[in-house]
Design a protein around this motif. Sequence first.
Motif, PDB file in Angstrom:
ATOM      1  N   GLY A   1      35.350  37.253  47.397  1.00 51.67           N
ATOM      2  CA  GLY A   1      34.717  36.922  46.133  1.00 51.67           C
ATOM      3  C   GLY A   1      33.535  36.003  46.362  1.00 51.67           C
ATOM      4  N   ASP A   2      32.808  35.728  45.310  1.00 49.77           N
ATOM      5  CA  ASP A   2      31.653  34.845  45.387  1.00 49.77           C
ATOM      6  C   ASP A   2      32.127  33.410  45.202  1.00 49.77           C
ATOM      7  N   PRO A   3      32.140  32.599  46.255  1.00 49.82           N
ATOM      8  CA  PRO A   3      32.648  31.227  46.134  1.00 49.82           C
ATOM      9  C   PRO A   3      31.841  30.356  45.193  1.00 49.82           C
ATOM     10  N   SER A   4      30.601  30.760  44.915  1.00 49.36           N
ATOM     11  CA  SER A   4      29.759  29.939  44.046  1.00 49.36           C
ATOM     12  C   SER A   4      30.121  30.088  42.579  1.00 49.36           C
ATOM     13  N   THR A   5      30.864  31.138  42.225  1.00 45.37           N
ATOM     14  CA  THR A   5      31.240  31.359  40.824  1.00 45.37           C
ATOM     15  C   THR A   5      32.739  31.602  40.675  1.00 45.37           C
ATOM     16  N   SER A   6      33.522  31.091  41.594  1.00 43.47           N
ATOM     17  CA  SER A   6      34.967  31.283  41.504  1.00 43.47           C
ATOM     18  C   SER A   6      35.697  29.961  41.667  1.00 43.47           C
ATOM     19  N   ILE A   7      36.860  29.892  41.065  1.00 44.35           N
ATOM     20  CA  ILE A   7      37.717  28.711  41.114  1.00 44.35           C
ATOM     21  C   ILE A   7      39.105  29.163  41.549  1.00 44.35           C
ATOM     22  N   SER A   8      39.743  28.391  42.387  1.00 43.95           N
ATOM     23  CA  SER A   8      41.078  28.734  42.870  1.00 43.95           C
ATOM     24  C   SER A   8      42.127  27.790  42.288  1.00 43.95           C
ATOM     25  N   ILE A   9      43.173  28.360  41.726  1.00 46.35           N
ATOM     26  CA  ILE A   9      44.348  27.594  41.294  1.00 46.35           C
ATOM     27  C   ILE A   9      45.513  28.142  42.101  1.00 46.35           C
ATOM     28  N   TYR A  10      45.709  27.593  43.283  1.00 43.40           N
ATOM     29  CA  TYR A  10      46.670  28.135  44.235  1.00 43.40           C
ATOM     30  C   TYR A  10      47.924  27.269  44.416  1.00 43.40           C
ATOM     31  N   GLY A  11      48.020  26.182  43.719  1.00 44.73           N
ATOM     32  CA  GLY A  11      49.176  25.304  43.892  1.00 44.73           C
ATOM     33  C   GLY A  11      49.713  24.822  42.573  1.00 44.73           C
ATOM     34  N   PRO A  12      50.586  23.826  42.606  1.00 45.62           N
ATOM     35  CA  PRO A  12      51.121  23.253  41.372  1.00 45.62           C
ATOM     36  C   PRO A  12      50.016  22.697  40.486  1.00 45.62           C
TER      37      PRO A  12
ATOM     38  N   LYS B   1      27.513  30.017  33.881  1.00 48.33           N
ATOM     39  CA  LYS B   1      27.598  31.358  34.444  1.00 48.33           C
ATOM     40  C   LYS B   1      28.998  31.914  34.211  1.00 48.33           C
ATOM     41  N   ASP B   2      29.142  33.227  34.366  1.00 50.49           N
ATOM     42  CA  ASP B   2      30.473  33.820  34.335  1.00 50.49           C
ATOM     43  C   ASP B   2      31.278  33.285  35.520  1.00 50.49           C
ATOM     44  N   VAL B   3      32.563  33.055  35.297  1.00 52.51           N
ATOM     45  CA  VAL B   3      33.399  32.464  36.333  1.00 52.51           C
ATOM     46  C   VAL B   3      34.684  33.286  36.501  1.00 52.51           C
ATOM     47  N   THR B   4      35.127  33.395  37.737  1.00 52.05           N
ATOM     48  CA  THR B   4      36.401  34.039  38.051  1.00 52.05           C
ATOM     49  C   THR B   4      37.376  32.971  38.519  1.00 52.05           C
ATOM     50  N   VAL B   5      38.561  32.956  37.926  1.00 48.56           N
ATOM     51  CA  VAL B   5      39.589  31.982  38.290  1.00 48.56           C
ATOM     52  C   VAL B   5      40.742  32.738  38.940  1.00 48.56           C
ATOM     53  N   ASN B   6      40.952  32.506  40.221  1.00 47.10           N
ATOM     54  CA  ASN B   6      42.044  33.144  40.956  1.00 47.10           C
ATOM     55  C   ASN B   6      43.278  32.258  40.888  1.00 47.10           C
TER      56      ASN B   6
ATOM     57  N   THR C   1      37.097  35.108  33.665  1.00 44.75           N
ATOM     58  CA  THR C   1      38.020  36.154  34.087  1.00 44.75           C
ATOM     59  C   THR C   1      39.100  35.530  34.968  1.00 44.75           C
ATOM     60  N   PHE C   2      40.353  35.731  34.591  1.00 46.87           N
ATOM     61  CA  PHE C   2      41.478  35.264  35.393  1.00 46.87           C
ATOM     62  C   PHE C   2      42.041  36.419  36.206  1.00 46.87           C
ATOM     63  N   ASN C   3      42.216  36.183  37.494  1.00 46.58           N
ATOM     64  CA  ASN C   3      42.927  37.117  38.365  1.00 46.58           C
ATOM     65  C   ASN C   3      44.260  36.490  38.740  1.00 46.58           C
TER      66      ASN C   3
END
Length: 282
Positions: A39-50, A75-80, A106-108
Amino acid sequence: MSLLQLPEIRADMSLAEVNFDLRPDAIEHWEPELQAAAGDPSTSISIYGPIGATMDGSGVTARGIAAALRSIGAKDVTVNVNSPGGNYFEGVAIYNLLRQHQGKVTFNVLGMAASAASLAVMAGDDILMGTGARLMIHNAWGVAVGNRHDLAAAAAQMAPLDADMAKAYASRSGLPPERIAVLMDDETWLSADDAIGQGFATGHLDSAKVGHDRETGGSRKALAMVESAMARAGYSRSSRREAFKSLFTGTPSAAEPAMPSAGADLAASLRTTLHTLKGTNA
């Protein structure tokens, strides 16, 4: 800003000191090795933990999300997302931040969006769920200590929190609040098909977008299990913080050897600690 008319949640901060800790069943089913493949790290956010601050510093906080959104801009953002949930107030704050973002959100859901994480996900314009992913909703779940009057007061104070969550779930899904309340009372786990069918998600996530990070998965899950077990055993946040400080940096006040700080040795040590805690509370 979200294209949807989603309600703001106004958290009652009088309960900010209540320990809204991770649910053991969510941790048990959590597979932390599931992460975004690319993915594009400049427009994405990671929620990978508690959700919320954790003793090892790996938790996802509203402060961190706010900083990421400032960096991204309008900008549009993707949240993993792959999270077992956690602190109610942090989940509320993350939901409100993403609800107000000036671009499409957008949430993945790669593996799990449970508890507070499922609430945050409701701020998405698109909510995509991977094969085998799960979304879990339930009433506010916390640890309260005191006499019967204290416990009764805590129950009364937590009721509005459930009502606020139900409002967000109902607005996103289109289901009536009465139905949402039943699903929350039943502590409902939703598969991708269930979530899509009931309006909690908008579509399936391409399996090619889901990757694996097996190196850190075991340790992260073990850490979460130990912290949850300590909370249920009645250890305060300060006591847990002291224990984890000892774990990662050496004992804080005695000249004893520090526990392992990385890799398989850490995971093994944490599992041993967890087994000891379970035996203590059996």
